[in-house]
Design a protein around this motif. Structure first.
Motif, PDB file in Angstrom:
ATOM      1  N   TYR A  29      39.754  -6.101   3.039  1.00 48.90           N
ATOM      2  CA  TYR A  29      40.992  -6.870   3.003  1.00 48.90           C
ATOM      3  C   TYR A  29      40.874  -7.989   1.977  1.00 48.90           C
ATOM      4  CZ  TYR A  29      41.973  -4.404   7.299  1.00 48.90           C
ATOM      5  OH  TYR A  29      42.184  -3.416   8.219  1.00 48.90           O
ATOM      6  N   ARG A  30      41.979  -8.274   1.321  1.00 46.92           N
ATOM      7  CA  ARG A  30      42.072  -9.375   0.352  1.00 46.92           C
ATOM      8  C   ARG A  30      42.906 -10.470   0.988  1.00 46.92           C
ATOM      9  NH1 ARG A  30      45.575 -11.191  -3.812  1.00 46.92           N
ATOM     10  NH2 ARG A  30      44.434 -11.999  -5.616  1.00 46.92           N
ATOM     11  N   ALA A  31      42.276 -11.628   1.183  1.00 46.38           N
ATOM     12  CA  ALA A  31      42.950 -12.788   1.758  1.00 46.38           C
ATOM     13  C   ALA A  31      43.289 -13.743   0.621  1.00 46.38           C
ATOM     14  CB  ALA A  31      42.054 -13.477   2.779  1.00 46.38           C
ATOM     15  N   ARG A  34      46.667 -20.250  -1.305  1.00 47.00           N
ATOM     16  CA  ARG A  34      47.355 -20.878  -2.435  1.00 47.00           C
ATOM     17  C   ARG A  34      46.448 -21.075  -3.641  1.00 47.00           C
ATOM     18  NH1 ARG A  34      49.668 -25.900   0.360  1.00 47.00           N
ATOM     19  NH2 ARG A  34      48.786 -25.013   2.216  1.00 47.00           N
ATOM     20  N   ARG A  45      43.336 -13.096  10.591  1.00 47.87           N
ATOM     21  CA  ARG A  45      43.983 -14.079   9.724  1.00 47.87           C
ATOM     22  C   ARG A  45      43.530 -15.504  10.019  1.00 47.87           C
ATOM     23  NH1 ARG A  45      48.596 -11.425   7.642  1.00 47.87           N
ATOM     24  NH2 ARG A  45      49.653 -13.373   7.140  1.00 47.87           N
ATOM     25  N   LEU A  51      46.733 -19.209   4.343  1.00 42.80           N
ATOM     26  CA  LEU A  51      46.921 -17.821   3.953  1.00 42.80           C
ATOM     27  C   LEU A  51      48.338 -17.559   3.461  1.00 42.80           C
ATOM     28  CD1 LEU A  51      45.480 -15.029   3.948  1.00 42.80           C
ATOM     29  CD2 LEU A  51      46.545 -14.645   6.160  1.00 42.80           C
ATOM     30  N   VAL A  52      48.425 -16.924   2.297  1.00 39.32           N
ATOM     31  CA  VAL A  52      49.701 -16.497   1.746  1.00 39.32           C
ATOM     32  C   VAL A  52      49.896 -15.008   2.021  1.00 39.32           C
ATOM     33  CG1 VAL A  52      51.033 -16.203  -0.382  1.00 39.32           C
ATOM     34  CG2 VAL A  52      49.649 -18.269  -0.048  1.00 39.32           C
ATOM     35  N   GLU A  53      48.801 -14.230   1.865  1.00 37.85           N
ATOM     36  CA  GLU A  53      48.887 -12.793   2.065  1.00 37.85           C
ATOM     37  C   GLU A  53      47.522 -12.244   2.467  1.00 37.85           C
ATOM     38  OE1 GLU A  53      50.824  -9.223  -0.445  1.00 37.85           O
ATOM     39  OE2 GLU A  53      49.214 -10.278  -1.493  1.00 37.85           O
ATOM     40  N   LEU A  54      47.515 -11.343   3.448  1.00 34.90           N
ATOM     41  CA  LEU A  54      46.308 -10.613   3.832  1.00 34.90           C
ATOM     42  C   LEU A  54      46.672  -9.144   3.801  1.00 34.90           C
ATOM     43  CD1 LEU A  54      43.361 -10.705   4.949  1.00 34.90           C
ATOM     44  CD2 LEU A  54      44.380 -10.529   7.217  1.00 34.90           C
ATOM     45  N   LYS A  55      46.017  -8.389   2.897  1.00 37.62           N
ATOM     46  CA  LYS A  55      46.351  -6.973   2.816  1.00 37.62           C
ATOM     47  C   LYS A  55      45.109  -6.145   2.538  1.00 37.62           C
ATOM     48  CE  LYS A  55      47.660  -6.564  -2.040  1.00 37.62           C
ATOM     49  NZ  LYS A  55      48.710  -6.111  -2.946  1.00 37.62           N
TER      50      LYS A  55
END
Length: 120
Positions: A29-31, A34, A45, A51-55
């Protein structure tokens, strides 16, 4: 305390498979925060307050200035000893999770990519 995350045994099309060794690696996963990016084996999370995006990803995103090493260990004790050795040697900034699958125990080491290896 080291976190141990147990994942289901069934492989999916999103998993990374090493055919010669018959090993299915866990998801990465890429956390994105900002002002920084981290890669992890955990979909949790909570360690990332900004955190802006976790995918889920299959490779390092172009422009990220880090590399990852996902290592397979035959036992929890071997994985835990590996993480302790990394901490003792200050080899990485983040190494806090052990991921368990039917393939063994996995750790993820995140470190800065050498400038000579960076993709443009």
């Amino acid at each position: 305390m080291t976190n141990v995350i147990t994942f289901p045994n069934a492989a999916s099309s999103a998993d990374v498979i090493c055919t010669p060794l018959s090993i299915t690696f866990p998801r990465i996963y890429r956390a994105a925060m900002r002002d920084q990016v981290h890669y992890t084996l955990s979909p949790d999370r909570s360690p990332y307050p900004d955190l802006v995006e976790l995918k889920q990803v299959r490779s390092i995103v172009a422009g990220d200035r880090c590399s990852v090493v996902v290592r397979r260990h035959q036992s929890f004790d071997m994985a835990h000893a590996y993480l302790i050795g990394l901490k003792d040697g200050n080899e990485s900034e983040r190494y806090d999770t052990i991921c368990q699958t039917d393939q063994g125990y996995f750790t993820l080491l995140e470190r800065a990519t050498k400038p000579s290896c960076r993709r443009r």
